[in-house]
Motif scaffolding. Sequence first.
Motif, PDB file in Angstrom:
ATOM      1  N   ARG A  20       2.565  -5.037  -6.168  1.00  0.00           N
ATOM      2  CA  ARG A  20       3.511  -4.474  -4.176  1.00  0.00           C
ATOM      3  C   ARG A  20       4.662  -3.774  -4.707  1.00  0.00           C
ATOM      4  O   ARG A  20       5.149  -3.145  -4.194  1.00  0.00           O
ATOM      5  CB  ARG A  20       3.453  -5.365  -3.653  1.00  0.00           C
ATOM      6  N   ASN A  21       5.649  -4.385  -5.198  1.00  0.00           N
ATOM      7  CA  ASN A  21       7.316  -4.266  -5.678  1.00  0.00           C
ATOM      8  C   ASN A  21       7.319  -2.438  -6.697  1.00  0.00           C
ATOM      9  O   ASN A  21       7.729  -1.792  -6.482  1.00  0.00           O
ATOM     10  CB  ASN A  21       7.978  -5.297  -6.608  1.00  0.00           C
ATOM     11  N   THR A  25       8.452   2.453  -7.094  1.00  0.00           N
ATOM     12  CA  THR A  25       9.496   2.167  -7.674  1.00  0.00           C
ATOM     13  C   THR A  25       9.369   3.962  -8.099  1.00  0.00           C
ATOM     14  O   THR A  25       8.459   4.245  -7.447  1.00  0.00           O
ATOM     15  CB  THR A  25       9.856   1.368  -8.763  1.00  0.00           C
ATOM     16  N   GLY A 135       9.772 -13.214  -5.022  1.00  0.00           N
ATOM     17  CA  GLY A 135       9.200 -11.463  -5.375  1.00  0.00           C
ATOM     18  C   GLY A 135       8.517 -10.759  -4.087  1.00  0.00           C
ATOM     19  O   GLY A 135       8.385  -9.685  -4.128  1.00  0.00           O
ATOM     20  N   ASN A 136       9.245 -11.293  -2.447  1.00  0.00           N
ATOM     21  CA  ASN A 136       8.786 -10.372  -1.914  1.00  0.00           C
ATOM     22  C   ASN A 136      10.169 -10.528  -0.464  1.00  0.00           C
ATOM     23  O   ASN A 136      10.347  -9.049  -0.575  1.00  0.00           O
ATOM     24  CB  ASN A 136       7.851 -11.334  -0.939  1.00  0.00           C
ATOM     25  N   GLN A 163      12.630  -4.722 -10.581  1.00  0.00           N
ATOM     26  CA  GLN A 163      11.986  -4.161  -9.386  1.00  0.00           C
ATOM     27  C   GLN A 163      10.877  -5.127  -9.364  1.00  0.00           C
ATOM     28  O   GLN A 163      10.754  -4.887  -8.602  1.00  0.00           O
ATOM     29  CB  GLN A 163      11.894  -3.121 -10.493  1.00  0.00           C
TER      30      GLN A 163
END
Length: 217
Positions: A20-21, A25, A135-136, A163
């Motif tokens: 998700r993260n 990027t 992480g959210n 990130q």
Amino acid sequence: MKKSITLVGAGGKMGLRLTRNLKVTEHEMRYLEVSAAGIEKLKEQDIKVSREEDAIPGADVVILAVPDIHLGKVSAQLIPGMKKNALVMTLDPAVARAGKLWLRKDLAYFIAHPAHPSVFNWEPSPEAQADFFGGNMARQAIVCALMQGGEDHYGTGELIARQMYAPVLKSFRVTMEQMALLEPALVETLSSSCLDLVREGMEEIIRRGVPAEAARE
């Protein structure tokens, strides 16, 4: 600093959080997943799973987001196919510390672990305040260790760690041995034992007549 990154275990419990993260990027991302459930969850995010032969040889960075019990076997399968001077990233020091991680002298190895949001954090929204894992939405610290490689590899690893665990409040550089003292020694062994002791104490005072709601508050 755009990199070609392959995320292994992208559809797993931790892998989905990283997916998700990382998908937003600047990096060129590829995703590997073998479980049917994980592949289905990735499809829900409009993510296509790559083939190993397409995702590993050209990757600048390979992130092994798989459970420790499988990490030794997975690393032995994938790391021999990586290009020289690439970076291997893992999420926990246990397997590397035990000597079970597949090693090559011409690769760099970096470990990054989240500290998870502090219970003393102040977050700007109820949703962020409820992000206990991190992480959210909630800010958290991370610890990073360069197991093998140069300072340029550390810089790359820390950037990607920030990130994939975003939003990150602080990043601490430690050794692999120090990270193992933090996790599992301090967190799982000592802290969990202390929490059990606190729970036993609370149950005892409730047994002695203190109202349960008052004790819990």
